[in-house]
Design a protein around this motif. Structure first.
Motif, short mmCIF file in Angstrom:
data_model
loop_
_atom_site.label_atom_id
_atom_site.label_comp_id
_atom_site.label_asym_id
_atom_site.label_seq_id
_atom_site.Cartn_x
_atom_site.Cartn_y
_atom_site.Cartn_z
N THR A 28 -9.88 -5.24 0.85
CA THR A 28 -8.78 -5.36 1.82
C THR A 28 -7.53 -5.95 1.17
O THR A 28 -6.41 -5.46 1.40
N VAL A 29 -7.70 -7.00 0.37
CA VAL A 29 -6.55 -7.62 -0.29
C VAL A 29 -5.87 -6.63 -1.24
O VAL A 29 -4.65 -6.51 -1.27
N ILE A 30 -6.67 -5.91 -2.02
CA ILE A 30 -6.12 -4.94 -2.96
C ILE A 30 -5.34 -3.85 -2.22
O ILE A 30 -4.21 -3.51 -2.59
N ILE A 31 -5.96 -3.30 -1.17
CA ILE A 31 -5.31 -2.22 -0.41
C ILE A 31 -4.05 -2.74 0.28
O ILE A 31 -3.01 -2.06 0.30
N MET A 32 -4.11 -3.96 0.84
CA MET A 32 -2.94 -4.53 1.52
C MET A 32 -1.79 -4.75 0.54
O MET A 32 -0.62 -4.49 0.87
N ASN A 33 -2.09 -5.25 -0.64
CA ASN A 33 -1.04 -5.45 -1.63
C ASN A 33 -0.38 -4.13 -2.01
O ASN A 33 0.85 -4.03 -2.12
N LYS A 34 -1.19 -3.09 -2.20
CA LYS A 34 -0.64 -1.76 -2.52
C LYS A 34 0.18 -1.25 -1.34
O LYS A 34 1.25 -0.65 -1.53
N ASN A 99 -0.52 -7.92 -9.62
CA ASN A 99 0.35 -7.41 -8.56
C ASN A 99 1.43 -6.49 -9.11
O ASN A 99 1.81 -5.51 -8.46
N VAL A 100 1.94 -6.79 -10.31
CA VAL A 100 2.93 -5.93 -10.94
C VAL A 100 2.32 -4.55 -11.22
O VAL A 100 2.94 -3.51 -10.96
N SER A 101 1.10 -4.55 -11.75
CA SER A 101 0.45 -3.27 -12.05
C SER A 101 0.21 -2.47 -10.78
O SER A 101 0.34 -1.24 -10.77
N LEU A 102 -0.13 -3.17 -9.67
CA LEU A 102 -0.35 -2.47 -8.39
C LEU A 102 0.90 -1.79 -7.89
O LEU A 102 0.83 -0.78 -7.18
N ARG A 103 2.05 -2.33 -8.25
CA ARG A 103 3.30 -1.72 -7.79
C ARG A 103 3.53 -0.36 -8.47
O ARG A 103 4.11 0.54 -7.87
N TYR A 104 3.07 -0.22 -9.71
CA TYR A 104 3.43 0.97 -10.49
C TYR A 104 2.30 1.97 -10.68
O TYR A 104 2.58 3.13 -10.99
N SER A 230 6.64 -7.33 11.88
CA SER A 230 5.30 -6.79 11.60
C SER A 230 5.03 -6.76 10.09
O SER A 230 3.91 -7.03 9.65
N SER A 231 6.08 -6.47 9.31
CA SER A 231 5.92 -6.45 7.85
C SER A 231 5.65 -7.84 7.30
O SER A 231 4.80 -8.03 6.43
N LEU A 232 6.39 -8.85 7.82
CA LEU A 232 6.17 -10.22 7.39
C LEU A 232 4.76 -10.69 7.76
O LEU A 232 4.13 -11.45 7.01
N PHE A 233 4.29 -10.24 8.92
CA PHE A 233 2.94 -10.61 9.33
C PHE A 233 1.90 -10.05 8.35
O PHE A 233 0.94 -10.74 7.98
N ILE A 234 2.10 -8.81 7.92
CA ILE A 234 1.17 -8.20 6.95
C ILE A 234 1.20 -8.93 5.62
O ILE A 234 0.16 -9.19 5.00
N ILE A 235 2.41 -9.31 5.17
CA ILE A 235 2.54 -10.04 3.90
C ILE A 235 1.84 -11.40 3.98
O ILE A 235 1.12 -11.80 3.06
N LEU A 236 2.07 -12.09 5.11
CA LEU A 236 1.42 -13.39 5.30
C LEU A 236 -0.10 -13.24 5.41
O LEU A 236 -0.86 -14.04 4.84
N LEU A 237 -0.53 -12.20 6.11
CA LEU A 237 -1.96 -11.95 6.27
C LEU A 237 -2.63 -11.68 4.92
O LEU A 237 -3.77 -12.11 4.69
N SER A 238 -1.92 -10.99 4.04
CA SER A 238 -2.48 -10.74 2.71
C SER A 238 -2.71 -12.04 1.96
O SER A 238 -3.68 -12.17 1.21
N GLY A 239 -1.82 -13.03 2.18
CA GLY A 239 -1.99 -14.34 1.55
C GLY A 239 -3.20 -15.07 2.11
O GLY A 239 -3.96 -15.69 1.37
N VAL A 240 -3.38 -15.00 3.44
CA VAL A 240 -4.53 -15.66 4.08
C VAL A 240 -5.83 -15.02 3.59
O VAL A 240 -6.81 -15.72 3.27
N LEU A 241 -5.84 -13.69 3.50
CA LEU A 241 -7.04 -12.99 3.05
C LEU A 241 -7.31 -13.25 1.57
O LEU A 241 -8.47 -13.24 1.14
#
Length: 343
Positions: A28-34, A99-104, A230-241
């Motif tokens: 979930t964390v990997i997919i959310m970051n992507k 995280n940098v690699s996930l971006r590209y 909603s986007s900020l919520f997803i970013i924060l949720l990724s941190g919690v997860l």
């Protein structure tokens, strides 16, 4: 007899539950970051990493100080700077590069490259410490390296910068593990205490670079992005997860054996690859899939060899030469497979 059977079944159930929840948080964390980088167009890996560290710092504090899930391991103030800070610096680099690699690059490619970590760890210890390794350790690295090469050559979404970041991330993970053996000698850290001490340092290290390099871009993103809340919520949720992932590792360590964890870890990579493909539909060629399978098979064989060597009794009375290991443990890489997966 029935009590023993019930106890055995309960142990198996706890192990399966531990593995499934670890898989769930990790994937979930990997997919959310992507998703954050690709779908939300929030292309700021330093800031995402910083959010993760802040959430992990708060989560570890609550777990230890409030909920008292684990007792606090007291570290002397001097040791915090001499031992914890260098570890935190490498820990920070490791997460940022991931995280940098996930971006590209696609999740499937990034996860396959991450499986290269055993090879970088063995080579680093051999080069820097001149550590002796059994020939079976070296043999187990052949399919890992070969699978990575095949996957890289046949990757349809290859990006040189993302590939380099993922590869450097493997080196950072290996360096972190090797440093842990020397810098944290005498402190028996569990995963929660590790995060408790390292995450605040990592936040401090990363905060200023994130602000200077990505501050203007984030302000522009706030002004142009349509679904801010909603986007900020997803970013924060990724941190919690991300913190929950660390906590899940602590649970799975105490519920499985080293062999089970190794196999489950490689299956987790396969699950992450499959789910990421179903969501993002990044193209994967047949040879690319074969390369990934070879790499995962090599990682499983590597874990089996490590387990096999660790179970062998130390030989006694054998004359030593300069190339003879002092103990059976010198045949094993300094890799803590159970703690290398923190996000």
């Amino acid at each position: 007899m029935e009590d023993k059977t019930a106890l055995s079944q309960g142990s198996v159930f706890r192990s399966l539950l531990a593995i499934v929840q670890w898989w769930g948080f990790n994937v979930t964390v990997i997919i959310m970051n992507k998703w954050i980088f690709q779908k939300l167009d929030f292309k700021f890996p330093l800031s995402v990493s910083c959010v993760h560290f802040i959430c992990s710092s708060i989560g570890a504090y609550i777990a230890i100080k409030v909920l008292k899930v684990k007792p606090l391991i007291v570290v002397e103030p001097e040791d915090r700077w001499k031992r914890i800070f260098p570890m935190s610096f490498v820990f920070c680099i490791n997460i940022v590069l991931g995280n940098v690699s996930l971006r590209y690059i696609p999740v499937s490619f990034m996860q396959t490259i991450k499986s290269f970590t055993p090879a970088t760890t063995v080579v680093l210890q051999w080069l820097v410490w001149r550590k002796y390794f059994d020939w079976r350790i070296w043999a187990s690295l052949v399919p890992i390296v070969g699978g990575i090469l095949l996957t890289s050559v046949t990757e349809l979404s290859f990006n040189a910068f993302g590939f380099s970041a993922a590869l450097l991330g493997c080196l950072a993970t290996s360096t972190k593990t090797i440093l842990a053996e020397s810098l944290l000698h005498g402190y028996k850290f569990d995963s929660i205490n590790t995060v408790y001490y390292m995450a605040p340092f990592a936040t401090m290290i990363l905060g200023v670079p994130a602000l200077l390099l990505e501050g203007n871009g984030i302000l522009e993103w706030f002004q142009t992005h349509e679904t801010i809340y909603s986007s900020l919520f997803i970013i924060l949720l990724s941190g919690v997860l991300a913190f929950c992932l660390n906590f899940s590792i602590f649970y799975v360590i105490h519920s499985t054996t080293a062999v089970t964890f190794n196999v489950a870890g490689n299956l987790k990579v396969a699950v992450a690859v499959l789910i990421s493909w179903l969501i993002f539909r990044n193209p994967i060629s047949a040879m690319n899939a074969v390369g990934c399978a070879i790499t995962l098979g090599g990682c499983t064989f590597y874990g089996y060899v490590r387990h096999l060597l660790s179970q062998q009794p130390a030989s006694t009375g054998t004359p030593r030469t300069p190339r003879t290991p002092r103990s059976r443990m010198e045949l094993l890489p300094l890799v803590n497979d159970k703690l290398d997966d923190k996000v």
